[in-house]
Motif scaffolding. Structure first.
Motif, PDB file in Angstrom:
ATOM      1  N   ASN A   1     -68.604  40.200  12.145  1.00 26.98           N
ATOM      2  CA  ASN A   1     -68.733  40.132  13.611  1.00 26.98           C
ATOM      3  C   ASN A   1     -69.025  41.496  14.202  1.00 26.98           C
ATOM      4  OD1 ASN A   1     -68.346  37.452  13.711  1.00 26.98           O
ATOM      5  ND2 ASN A   1     -66.136  37.563  14.133  1.00 26.98           N
ATOM      6  N   LEU A   2     -68.356  42.508  13.656  1.00 28.23           N
ATOM      7  CA  LEU A   2     -68.565  43.860  14.197  1.00 28.23           C
ATOM      8  C   LEU A   2     -69.992  44.339  13.928  1.00 28.23           C
ATOM      9  CD1 LEU A   2     -65.117  45.463  13.305  1.00 28.23           C
ATOM     10  CD2 LEU A   2     -65.931  44.757  15.549  1.00 28.23           C
ATOM     11  N   LEU A   3     -70.538  43.974  12.770  1.00 23.58           N
ATOM     12  CA  LEU A   3     -71.929  44.344  12.481  1.00 23.58           C
ATOM     13  C   LEU A   3     -72.870  43.713  13.505  1.00 23.58           C
ATOM     14  CD1 LEU A   3     -72.016  44.089   8.582  1.00 23.58           C
ATOM     15  CD2 LEU A   3     -72.776  46.067   9.896  1.00 23.58           C
ATOM     16  N   LYS A   4     -72.529  42.476  13.895  1.00 21.10           N
ATOM     17  CA  LYS A   4     -73.391  41.797  14.879  1.00 21.10           C
ATOM     18  C   LYS A   4     -73.260  42.437  16.254  1.00 21.10           C
ATOM     19  CE  LYS A   4     -73.186  37.274  12.691  1.00 21.10           C
ATOM     20  NZ  LYS A   4     -72.451  35.996  12.736  1.00 21.10           N
TER      21      LYS A   4
ATOM     22  N   GLY B   1     -72.495  37.129  19.409  1.00 19.28           N
ATOM     23  CA  GLY B   1     -71.100  37.156  19.857  1.00 19.28           C
ATOM     24  C   GLY B   1     -70.854  37.947  21.129  1.00 19.28           C
ATOM     25  N   TYR B   2     -71.925  38.259  21.882  1.00 20.23           N
ATOM     26  CA  TYR B   2     -71.723  39.080  23.075  1.00 20.23           C
ATOM     27  C   TYR B   2     -71.209  38.299  24.286  1.00 20.23           C
ATOM     28  CZ  TYR B   2     -74.245  42.915  20.868  1.00 20.23           C
ATOM     29  OH  TYR B   2     -74.626  43.921  20.023  1.00 20.23           O
ATOM     30  N   VAL B   3     -71.361  36.971  24.241  1.00 21.37           N
ATOM     31  CA  VAL B   3     -71.056  36.226  25.475  1.00 21.37           C
ATOM     32  C   VAL B   3     -69.664  35.618  25.413  1.00 21.37           C
ATOM     33  CG1 VAL B   3     -71.829  34.396  26.995  1.00 21.37           C
ATOM     34  CG2 VAL B   3     -73.506  35.722  25.692  1.00 21.37           C
ATOM     35  N   LYS B   4     -68.791  36.086  26.293  1.00 18.14           N
ATOM     36  CA  LYS B   4     -67.453  35.483  26.333  1.00 18.14           C
ATOM     37  C   LYS B   4     -67.381  34.516  27.514  1.00 18.14           C
ATOM     38  CE  LYS B   4     -62.585  36.110  25.961  1.00 18.14           C
ATOM     39  NZ  LYS B   4     -62.225  35.399  27.183  1.00 18.14           N
ATOM     40  N   ASP B   5     -67.410  35.042  28.734  1.00 22.65           N
ATOM     41  CA  ASP B   5     -67.383  34.161  29.910  1.00 22.65           C
ATOM     42  C   ASP B   5     -68.658  34.346  30.714  1.00 22.65           C
ATOM     43  OD1 ASP B   5     -64.675  33.191  29.543  1.00 22.65           O
ATOM     44  OD2 ASP B   5     -64.081  35.260  29.988  1.00 22.65           O
ATOM     45  N   ILE B   6     -69.091  33.237  31.281  1.00 25.10           N
ATOM     46  CA  ILE B   6     -70.344  33.287  32.049  1.00 25.10           C
ATOM     47  C   ILE B   6     -70.017  33.197  33.528  1.00 25.10           C
ATOM     48  CG2 ILE B   6     -72.494  32.057  32.518  1.00 25.10           C
ATOM     49  CD1 ILE B   6     -72.395  31.090  29.625  1.00 25.10           C
ATOM     50  N   ALA B   7     -70.623  34.047  34.327  1.00 25.48           N
ATOM     51  CA  ALA B   7     -70.460  33.956  35.780  1.00 25.48           C
ATOM     52  C   ALA B   7     -71.785  33.448  36.326  1.00 25.48           C
ATOM     53  CB  ALA B   7     -70.124  35.326  36.353  1.00 25.48           C
ATOM     54  N   GLY B   8     -71.762  32.273  36.932  1.00 31.60           N
ATOM     55  CA  GLY B   8     -72.995  31.555  37.262  1.00 31.60           C
ATOM     56  C   GLY B   8     -73.090  30.420  36.259  1.00 31.60           C
ATOM     57  N   THR B   9     -74.287  29.859  36.098  1.00 31.66           N
ATOM     58  CA  THR B   9     -74.373  28.813  35.069  1.00 31.66           C
ATOM     59  C   THR B   9     -75.322  29.275  33.974  1.00 31.66           C
ATOM     60  OG1 THR B   9     -76.298  27.720  36.003  1.00 31.66           O
ATOM     61  CG2 THR B   9     -74.138  27.042  36.873  1.00 31.66           C
ATOM     62  N   GLU B  10     -75.149  28.676  32.819  1.00 31.95           N
ATOM     63  CA  GLU B  10     -75.986  29.067  31.697  1.00 31.95           C
ATOM     64  C   GLU B  10     -77.458  28.780  31.997  1.00 31.95           C
ATOM     65  OE1 GLU B  10     -74.260  28.104  28.006  1.00 31.95           O
ATOM     66  OE2 GLU B  10     -75.996  28.851  26.903  1.00 31.95           O
ATOM     67  N   ASP B  11     -77.711  27.642  32.672  1.00 29.13           N
ATOM     68  CA  ASP B  11     -79.104  27.289  32.997  1.00 29.13           C
ATOM     69  C   ASP B  11     -79.743  28.340  33.893  1.00 29.13           C
ATOM     70  OD1 ASP B  11     -78.985  25.084  31.504  1.00 29.13           O
ATOM     71  OD2 ASP B  11     -78.625  23.669  33.162  1.00 29.13           O
ATOM     72  N   GLN B  12     -78.944  28.788  34.881  1.00 27.69           N
ATOM     73  CA  GLN B  12     -79.466  29.835  35.782  1.00 27.69           C
ATOM     74  C   GLN B  12     -79.843  31.074  34.982  1.00 27.69           C
ATOM     75  OE1 GLN B  12     -76.100  30.395  38.331  1.00 27.69           O
ATOM     76  NE2 GLN B  12     -76.988  29.261  40.053  1.00 27.69           N
ATOM     77  N   ILE B  13     -78.939  31.460  34.097  1.00 24.76           N
ATOM     78  CA  ILE B  13     -79.178  32.694  33.336  1.00 24.76           C
ATOM     79  C   ILE B  13     -80.425  32.559  32.466  1.00 24.76           C
ATOM     80  CG2 ILE B  13     -78.230  34.224  31.559  1.00 24.76           C
ATOM     81  CD1 ILE B  13     -75.504  33.799  32.688  1.00 24.76           C
TER      82      ILE B  13
END
Ligand SMILES: Nc1ncnc2c1ncn2[C@@H]1O[C@H](COP(=O)(O)OP(=O)(O)OP(=O)(O)O)[C@@H](O)[C@H]1O
Ligand SMILES: N[C@@H](Cc1ccc(O)cc1)C(=O)O
Length: 696
Positions: free
Chosen positions: A356-359, A74-86
């Protein structure tokens, strides 16, 4: 050994390079050329092979990609760049990744922990993790999502905030390693790498013209003006000043600096930082592509693409972001939110949120979290999952011992949510506001008459950094203690620490009148023994000191001795000396003496350095009082000899009092030294050579 080659034959001024850039790059090369041992290169090579092998396993699906783990937790909210790049970047390269925090408060809070947790996960998977304290950026203050500009921060508050956050982060980083080990992530030397910087480090030597000509030149006003934060603040707020307007570019310059020097390709922030991260990506790409020095040029390819992502915002029950500005922060500083409150805060999370908080807030493997949830669902009233969460968070912030102690205290007080003790109030959702009224908490206050006219060794002793004045003298002689100030300048003319930085200079046995040169804003001293044993000292007027009723180590004619004697005499008055041997009298005596001296807020321990020592000192003080009682009782119990023995009792008392004082002082200092030693060893063991730029 291989020799760095400062002037390779191919190193000629290319026709595209102006004379100034050429000379600059030659100078830079000269500075960077060093001797590098072949074993170091071999180890680097080994690390690369290991990384490539790991990539292969990920591609074959034998081990998970960290990006998937981050998403799943659950750490990823918005991505800057593209997911493939990351994905590709993280697979191919042991990239650097960073999180920045402005020191606009004297402590981190639970909200900060979210982007930091993502950073910690990257660290324990071998990425180079960098945490930045924004000593330079905080002088401007991030205007994101604000309608009103921030109040300027005084130099003393800033120094205090930076000091506090710096050591807090250091401690948490060490706890991260311990935690990771508990959950099966063993530290890999030369693979795990981390660093903590203050961005003033590079801003203080950066020329204005460089930023304007390199960065501002390429930034278009149109997109910057159309940013939501700018529009809102201009239309609905108090307008926008130029420094606030360029704040995202300052943040971008941080990234650019670390992009070139440390291979930092990724930035993580809370979701309010999305705009700044996007601006940063644009700026870094522009700076990368317009680098005038060919020897510094970084190619535009997938391995050299800046990317980022944001984590979700942690909010309170009304949906407001947890943070300094909203005034609802749960602090990670013991004195601003006690570990008991911190634990309590997590045990009160609703059932719907706890998984969610445990994660998000723990390193517990997902399988373990599922098991915890199963158990929890069998009887939700036990709040099993909430306790697991609270324990893990407190252990991460304050260490396992503290977490265990706080858990036991909670267990003792609450059972199935029922509160037992009438003496302690049930902690509410409100953060503890103790010490917040004054804006920050200093470690210790000391009076003007001591700071301005007594020797620095005496001040070290009074601040709890030396065992005695003699020990303070020894420290200053061997330069084992430091003071916040301008490095390399003599004490008599030292101009003190600059705004927004944390720099130290060794303490020497200077004239007492020189100490005032190190006062920040005329009131704050930052003292350090060894690497981590730190005291922030606030100077108060003698009248305020007198009124506070506090005492410091070595204060002439004080009362710790006098008051102990009074307590003992009191105890004697209340109980006929012939009764003193009875268990009842002993208990009464101890209660009185303890209430008077050994309470955390009581006069004896108020003069002592702050946590984690008082609880230890308190226990020890009780033991010593216990002994002194026995000695006292023994002396007073001779049949009919009560009065005659007064002189003897007095002398025994005096000795015990001295003993008590010595013991507590020694104990406190020794604790500090041991911790210091342990930390230094741990740090040495994990020195991260990957952060050194080497040209061969
Ligand atoms: N409640 C939160 N949830 C998730 N991330 C947060 C939270 N609060 C702060 N952060 C993140 O921590 C990093 C540092 O935040 P920052 O220094 O701005 O603290 P802050 O408490 O948000 O300050 P302020 O309220 O003064 O803006 C940023 O990436 C920010 O997004
Ligand atoms: N702007 C960030 C803090 C920050 C400062 C410098 C950086 O390089 C990155 C982040 C915030 O206020 O939350």
């Amino acid at each position: 050994m291989l020799r760095g080659t400062p002037f390779p034959s191919a190193y000629r001024a290319p026709s595209t390079l102006c004379r100034r850039c050429f000379l600059r790059s030659v100078a830079a090369r000269r500075q960077q050329a060093r001797y590098v041992s072949t074993s170091f290169l071999e180890k680097q090579n080994e690390a690369k092979i290991k990384w490539d092998d790991r990539a292969k396993l990920i591609e074959e699906g034998k081990i998970p990609h960290l990006w998937d783990i981050l998403k799943e937790r659950g750490y990823v909210k918005d991505i800057a760049g593209t997911e493939d790049q990351i994905r590709e970047l993280m697979l191919r390269k042991r990239i650097g990744v960073y999180v920045g925090i402005d020191p606009t408060a004297p402590s981190l809070h639970v909200g900060h922990l979210l982007p930091l947790m993502a950073l910690f996960w990257m660290y324990i998977h071998g990425y180079r993790a960098v945490s930045i304290i924004g000593g330079a950026t905080a002088r401007i203050g991030d205007p994101t999502d604000r309608l009103q500009s921030r109040e300027p921060i005084t130099k003393s508050d800033m120094s205090m905030n930076i000091t506090k956050m710096h050591y807090q982060l250091k401690r948490i980083w060490l706890n991260v390693e311990e935690h990771a080990r508990r959950h099966g992530y063993e530290k890999e030397p030369r693979i795990w790498g981390r660093a903590l910087f203050n961005n003033s480090q590079w801003y203080s030597s950066l020329s204005f013209i460089e930023v304007v000509s390199r960065l501002f030149k390429g930034m278009r006003l149109g997109p910057m003006l159309s940013r939501e934060t700018v529009k809102r603040k201009m239309e609905k707020g108090d307008g926008m000043s130029l420094d606030e307007f360029v704040y995202p570019l300052m943040q971008a310059w941080d990234w650019w600096h670390m992009f070139r020097k440390m291979g930092v390709r990724m930035q993580i922030g809370g979701s309010d930082q999305y705009g700044n991260i996007i601006s940063g990506i644009e700026a870094v790409k522009y700076l990368r592509d317009t680098e005038p020095d060919p020897s510094e040029k970084i190619p535009d390819d997938v391995l050299n693409t800046p990317v980022g992502f944001t984590v979700p915002l942690l909010t309170d029950s009304s949906g407001a972001k947890f943070g300094k500005s909203s005034g609802n922060a749960i602090w990670l500083d013991q004195f601003m939110t006690s570990s008991f409150h911190l634990y309590g805060y997590f045990t009160r999370r609703p059932d719907a949120d706890v998984e969610n908080l445990l994660k998000l807030f723990t390193f517990l493997p997902l399988d373990d979290i599922s098991k915890i949830m199963e158990l929890h669902k069998q009887d939700p009233s036990t709040r099993h999952a909430q306790h697991a969460l609270a324990y893990e968070v407190v252990a991460l912030i304050h260490g396992i011992d503290e977490a265990t102690e706080v858990r036991d205290r909670h267990r003792g007080l609450f059972s199935k949510g029922v509160f037992h003790s009438p003496l302690v109030t049930f902690p509410t959702d409100e953060p503890s506001t103790a010490n917040l009224a004054s804006g920050f908490r200093v470690d210790i206050q000391l009076p003007e008459s001591l700071i301005l006219s007594k020797s620095i060794s005496r001040i070290l002793y009074a601040a709890g950094l030396a065992d005695s004045v003699t020990d303070g003298n020894r420290l200053t002689k061997h330069q084992g203690a430091y003071i916040g100030g301008a490095p390399g300048q003599p004490s008599a003319t030292n101009r003190g620490m600059d705004y927004g930085v944390l720099t130290y200079t060794p303490i020497k046995n200077w004239f007492p009148q020189d100490t005032k040169n190190f006062l920040i804003d005329g009131k704050l001293l930052i003292l350090r023994r060894g690497k981590h044993f730190i005291r922030v000292v606030e100077m108060v007027s003698d009248a305020a000191w007198e009124a506070s009723g506090m005492m410091y180590f070595g204060e002439p004619g004080t009362g710790r001795v006098r008051m102990l004697r009074e307590a003992l005499v009191d105890a004697g008055k209340d109980h006929d000396l012939s009764l003193l041997n009875s268990a009842e009298a002993r208990e009464k005596f101890l209660d009185r003496a303890e209430a008077l001296y050994a309470d955390e807020g009581g006069p004896l321990l108020r003069g002592l350095p702050s946590e984690p020592h008082p609880p230890v000192a308190k226990t020890r003080a009780r033991q010593i009082l216990d002994q002194s009682f026995r000695t006292y009782a023994l002396a007073g119990s001779g049949a009919g000899a009560t009065k005659a023995k007064t002189a003897e009792i007095d002398s025994i008392l005096e000795r015990t009092e001295r003993h008590l004082e010595d013991q507590v002082t020694r104990l406190v200092s020794r604790e500090g030294h041991l911790k210091d030693k342990k930390r230094r060893r741990a740090e040495r063991a994990q020195a991260a050579p990957m952060f050194k730029k080497v040209h061969v």
